[in-house]
Scaffold this motif. Sequence first.
Motif, PDB file in Angstrom:
ATOM      1  N   ASP A  67       0.917  -1.218  -0.234  1.00 28.92           N
ATOM      2  CA  ASP A  67       0.134   0.585  -0.379  1.00 28.92           C
ATOM      3  C   ASP A  67       0.849   1.483  -0.189  1.00 28.92           C
ATOM      4  O   ASP A  67       0.289   2.363  -0.443  1.00 28.92           O
ATOM      5  CB  ASP A  67      -0.984   0.119   1.252  1.00 28.92           C
ATOM      6  CG  ASP A  67      -2.057  -1.281   0.800  1.00 28.92           C
ATOM      7  OD1 ASP A  67      -2.340  -1.215   0.463  1.00 28.92           O
ATOM      8  OD2 ASP A  67      -2.998  -1.234   2.412  1.00 28.92           O
ATOM      9  N   ARG A  79      -3.399   7.264   3.410  1.00 27.15           N
ATOM     10  CA  ARG A  79      -4.998   7.058   3.608  1.00 27.15           C
ATOM     11  C   ARG A  79      -5.792   7.035   2.298  1.00 27.15           C
ATOM     12  O   ARG A  79      -6.894   6.310   2.548  1.00 27.15           O
ATOM     13  CB  ARG A  79      -5.287   8.184   4.962  1.00 27.15           C
ATOM     14  CG  ARG A  79      -5.981   8.103   5.211  1.00 27.15           C
ATOM     15  CD  ARG A  79      -6.254   9.280   6.051  1.00 27.15           C
ATOM     16  NE  ARG A  79      -7.834   9.453   7.330  1.00 27.15           N
ATOM     17  CZ  ARG A  79      -7.911   9.940   8.467  1.00 27.15           C
ATOM     18  NH1 ARG A  79      -7.867  10.839   8.274  1.00 27.15           N
ATOM     19  NH2 ARG A  79      -9.688  10.137   7.995  1.00 27.15           N
ATOM     20  N   TYR A  81      -5.191   6.552  -0.588  1.00 26.07           N
ATOM     21  CA  TYR A  81      -4.946   4.838  -1.279  1.00 26.07           C
ATOM     22  C   TYR A  81      -6.141   4.084  -0.735  1.00 26.07           C
ATOM     23  O   TYR A  81      -6.702   2.860  -1.241  1.00 26.07           O
ATOM     24  CB  TYR A  81      -3.817   4.934  -1.237  1.00 26.07           C
ATOM     25  CG  TYR A  81      -3.474   3.201  -2.524  1.00 26.07           C
ATOM     26  CD1 TYR A  81      -3.741   3.416  -3.136  1.00 26.07           C
ATOM     27  CD2 TYR A  81      -2.911   1.951  -1.458  1.00 26.07           C
ATOM     28  CE1 TYR A  81      -3.026   1.997  -4.296  1.00 26.07           C
ATOM     29  CE2 TYR A  81      -3.021   0.956  -2.169  1.00 26.07           C
ATOM     30  CZ  TYR A  81      -3.513   0.851  -3.466  1.00 26.07           C
ATOM     31  OH  TYR A  81      -2.920  -0.232  -4.438  1.00 26.07           O
ATOM     32  N   ARG A  82      -6.024   3.644   0.689  1.00 27.07           N
ATOM     33  CA  ARG A  82      -6.545   2.774   1.264  1.00 27.07           C
ATOM     34  C   ARG A  82      -7.763   3.587   0.664  1.00 27.07           C
ATOM     35  O   ARG A  82      -8.984   2.105   1.252  1.00 27.07           O
ATOM     36  CB  ARG A  82      -6.007   2.518   2.555  1.00 27.07           C
ATOM     37  CG  ARG A  82      -4.680   1.945   2.790  1.00 27.07           C
ATOM     38  CD  ARG A  82      -4.501   1.704   4.214  1.00 27.07           C
ATOM     39  NE  ARG A  82      -2.905   1.011   4.160  1.00 27.07           N
ATOM     40  CZ  ARG A  82      -2.249   0.782   5.253  1.00 27.07           C
ATOM     41  NH1 ARG A  82      -2.373   1.795   6.559  1.00 27.07           N
ATOM     42  NH2 ARG A  82      -1.125   0.517   5.271  1.00 27.07           N
ATOM     43  N   ARG A  83      -8.476   4.029   0.933  1.00 24.23           N
ATOM     44  CA  ARG A  83      -9.725   4.842   1.193  1.00 24.23           C
ATOM     45  C   ARG A  83     -10.425   4.221  -0.570  1.00 24.23           C
ATOM     46  O   ARG A  83     -11.534   4.239  -0.218  1.00 24.23           O
ATOM     47  CB  ARG A  83     -10.301   6.074   1.313  1.00 24.23           C
ATOM     48  CG  ARG A  83     -11.690   7.079   1.310  1.00 24.23           C
ATOM     49  CD  ARG A  83     -12.070   8.008   1.595  1.00 24.23           C
ATOM     50  NE  ARG A  83     -10.627   9.092   0.852  1.00 24.23           N
ATOM     51  CZ  ARG A  83     -11.050   9.268  -0.393  1.00 24.23           C
ATOM     52  NH1 ARG A  83     -12.121   9.314  -1.272  1.00 24.23           N
ATOM     53  NH2 ARG A  83     -10.756  10.475  -0.911  1.00 24.23           N
ATOM     54  N   VAL A  85      -8.758   2.014  -2.365  1.00 25.81           N
ATOM     55  CA  VAL A  85      -9.154   0.509  -2.559  1.00 25.81           C
ATOM     56  C   VAL A  85     -10.317  -0.358  -1.551  1.00 25.81           C
ATOM     57  O   VAL A  85     -11.139  -0.861  -2.024  1.00 25.81           O
ATOM     58  CB  VAL A  85      -7.851  -0.410  -1.242  1.00 25.81           C
ATOM     59  CG1 VAL A  85      -8.287  -1.314  -1.853  1.00 25.81           C
ATOM     60  CG2 VAL A  85      -6.668   0.177  -2.921  1.00 25.81           C
ATOM     61  N   ARG A  97      -9.216  -7.973  -1.172  1.00 22.77           N
ATOM     62  CA  ARG A  97      -8.683  -7.675  -2.691  1.00 22.77           C
ATOM     63  C   ARG A  97      -8.225  -8.852  -3.938  1.00 22.77           C
ATOM     64  O   ARG A  97      -8.421  -8.037  -5.001  1.00 22.77           O
ATOM     65  CB  ARG A  97      -6.839  -7.601  -1.991  1.00 22.77           C
ATOM     66  CG  ARG A  97      -7.605  -6.046  -1.095  1.00 22.77           C
ATOM     67  CD  ARG A  97      -5.489  -5.745  -0.969  1.00 22.77           C
ATOM     68  NE  ARG A  97      -5.977  -4.190   0.191  1.00 22.77           N
ATOM     69  CZ  ARG A  97      -5.267  -3.839   0.275  1.00 22.77           C
ATOM     70  NH1 ARG A  97      -4.063  -3.167  -0.681  1.00 22.77           N
ATOM     71  NH2 ARG A  97      -5.155  -2.177   0.768  1.00 22.77           N
TER      72      ARG A  97
END
Length: 112
Positions: A67, A79, A81-83, A85, A97
């Motif tokens: 990530d 943060r 990027y993870r949101r 995803v 995933r």
Amino acid sequence: MPSAPTAHGHRTYTMSATPALVDGAYALFEAAWESATDRAAFLSAEWPRIDAQTARVLRALASGATDETAARELGMSLRTYRRRVAELLLALNAGSRFQAGLRAGEMGLTRG
């Protein structure tokens, strides 16, 4: 047996009227036909349409990058990027995933 030239030599074909072989081939065709996705469902507008940024996140997931690395390469915070995803998993109705990758592939979202 007719043959047709190919890049690797000749193809050969066998013709059979043996009932067991014909019935087996027919059963295989019927099973494939019955399990196939309906064209209308395949092209359904219900499938998510992804924007360019989401496509980049999807490609980053497919690359196997961490990530942290993916976020840095995409020029966004970890943060964010993870949101993105998490939003992608929701849009694809995926629990992981890996499942998201499979669904995206089935829907043709990974092409291009």
